[in-house]
Design an enzyme around this catalytic site. Structure first.
Site, mmCIF file in Angstrom:
data_model
loop_
_atom_site.group_PDB
_atom_site.id
_atom_site.type_symbol
_atom_site.label_atom_id
_atom_site.label_comp_id
_atom_site.label_asym_id
_atom_site.label_seq_id
_atom_site.Cartn_x
_atom_site.Cartn_y
_atom_site.Cartn_z
ATOM 1 N N GLN A 1 -4.460 -1.785 -7.292
ATOM 2 C CA GLN A 1 -5.661 -1.065 -6.585
ATOM 3 C C GLN A 1 -6.452 0.455 -7.083
ATOM 4 O O GLN A 1 -5.219 0.736 -7.903
ATOM 5 C CB GLN A 1 -4.356 -1.037 -5.379
ATOM 6 C CG GLN A 1 -5.005 0.869 -4.487
ATOM 7 C CD GLN A 1 -5.031 0.990 -3.350
ATOM 8 O OE1 GLN A 1 -4.667 2.076 -3.431
ATOM 9 N NE2 GLN A 1 -3.587 0.012 -2.569
ATOM 10 N N SER B 1 -7.567 4.961 -0.646
ATOM 11 C CA SER B 1 -7.328 2.989 -0.802
ATOM 12 C C SER B 1 -8.695 3.111 -0.733
ATOM 13 O O SER B 1 -9.325 2.999 0.272
ATOM 14 C CB SER B 1 -6.680 1.968 -0.600
ATOM 15 O OG SER B 1 -5.385 2.843 -0.317
ATOM 16 N N ASP C 1 0.768 -1.453 0.257
ATOM 17 C CA ASP C 1 -0.096 -0.223 -0.457
ATOM 18 C C ASP C 1 1.075 1.302 -0.293
ATOM 19 O O ASP C 1 0.040 2.535 0.224
ATOM 20 C CB ASP C 1 -0.637 0.129 1.316
ATOM 21 C CG ASP C 1 -1.851 1.243 0.900
ATOM 22 O OD1 ASP C 1 -2.637 1.502 -0.263
ATOM 23 O OD2 ASP C 1 -2.580 1.890 2.389
#
Length: 311
Positions: free
Chosen positions: A303, A253, A229
């Site tokens: 993502q 996110s 991330d």
């Protein structure tokens, strides 16, 4: 580990922790705090509890909740079945001041595959949902993309060496946090040079856990999920010449997916090669590939993030 010990382990960094060039703690003591962070407390069958480090920002770091949720799932699966994929949604911002409860649903236990669903709960509401699939080791066809040609991590400056006093003041929320992950930028980060303007929608970094991890394969996967991330959405921002903290960019996110192809160690160097194929509708899509130093492709990440440019 008891709850009291877990909270103590994640509450702060000991004075023995080494300091980077910019004064930020790093190294084995800081990595040990991350390992403690991922060592969830079992409070009931298929129910676990995790905490956030004292140094958290206003919301829980997405990689933390993803890593902890994967730990919770893995604790209910036989160790001979390794995780091969995860799919997750970030539903609400996490509150770092209170524990997170992880509820595991045993969806399926098949002959070769095991499926788990995990919901992270705070204040009585879900903040994160993850589905993960585990598989017994099997033989099959083999192929993989080649790793891009990039400088070796040892030939690149550390993150601490890139951070000037001016940058430290400007990006205090990013540059002053303890660093359990050693990150070496191949592509110059936008927070270092603001004069270059828009670039290719690409971001490349070497990263590894900054110390030695136990040999538990699940822990190495969870640490990589934690690190995945980091820097991923930067590939989107690079294309438009903007960055968190210096421009009016609101980001978060939205969802996260990973596929684990081959064994690896998260405390050895991996290249995180990230690119963005598209951005529209206040959202941006980023993809990432993890390669070991010998060029082996070990994981793929996708993502989508919320990206709003405010007036």
């Amino acid at each position: 580990m008891t709850e009291a010990a877990r909270i103590a382990a994640t509450a702060g960094i000991s004075v023995e922790a080494p300091r980077a060039a910019d004064g930020v703690p790093h190294g084995q003591p800081v990595l040990d705090r991350l390992v403690a962070l991922l060592d969830l407390e079992k409070i009931e069958e298929d129910i676990f509890r995790g905490v956030s480090p004292k140094q958290s920002s206003l919301r829980v770091f997405g990689g933390q909740v993803a890593g902890q949720a994967l730990v919770a799932a893995g604790r209910t699966v036989p160790p001979e079945r390794g995780v091969h994929s995860l799919h997750a949604y970030f539903i609400r911002p996490g509150d770092p001041s209170v524990p997170i409860v992880y509820e595991v649903d045993r969806i399926r236990d098949g002959r070769s595959f095991t499926t788990r669903r995990v919901v992270a709960v705070q204040h009585g509401k879900p903040i994160f949902a993850l589905s993960a699939s585990f598989q017994l080791v099997e033989a099959g066809v083999e192929h993989a993309e080649e790793m891009p040609v990039v400088p070796a991590p040892e030939d690149l400056p550390t993150q601490g060496e890139l951070v000037t006093e001016e940058l430290k003041a400007k990006f205090a929320n990013i540059t002053t946090r303890p660093r359990p992950i050693d990150v070496r930028y191949v592509t110059e980060p936008a927070w270092v040079s603001r004069e270059t303007g828009p670039r290719d929608a690409r971001n490349q970094v070497w990263m590894r856990a900054d110390g030695k991890l136990p040999d538990d394969p699940l822990l190495h996967v969870c640490v990589l999920a934690y690190a995945s991330d980091m820097t991923l959405l930067d590939s989107i921002l690079a294309r438009h010449g903007v960055y968190w903290g210096t421009d009016n960019v609101l980001g978060a996110s939205l969802d996260h997916a990973m596929w684990f192809h081959r064994p690896f160690r998260a405390d050895e160097w991996v290249l995180y090669d990230c690119a963005s194929p598209s951005a529209s509708g206040g959202r941006g899509l980023a993809t990432g590939r993890f390669f070991t130093q010998d060029g082996t492709l070990v994981a793929t990440v996708v993502q989508e993030g919320l990206l709003r440019i405010l007036d």
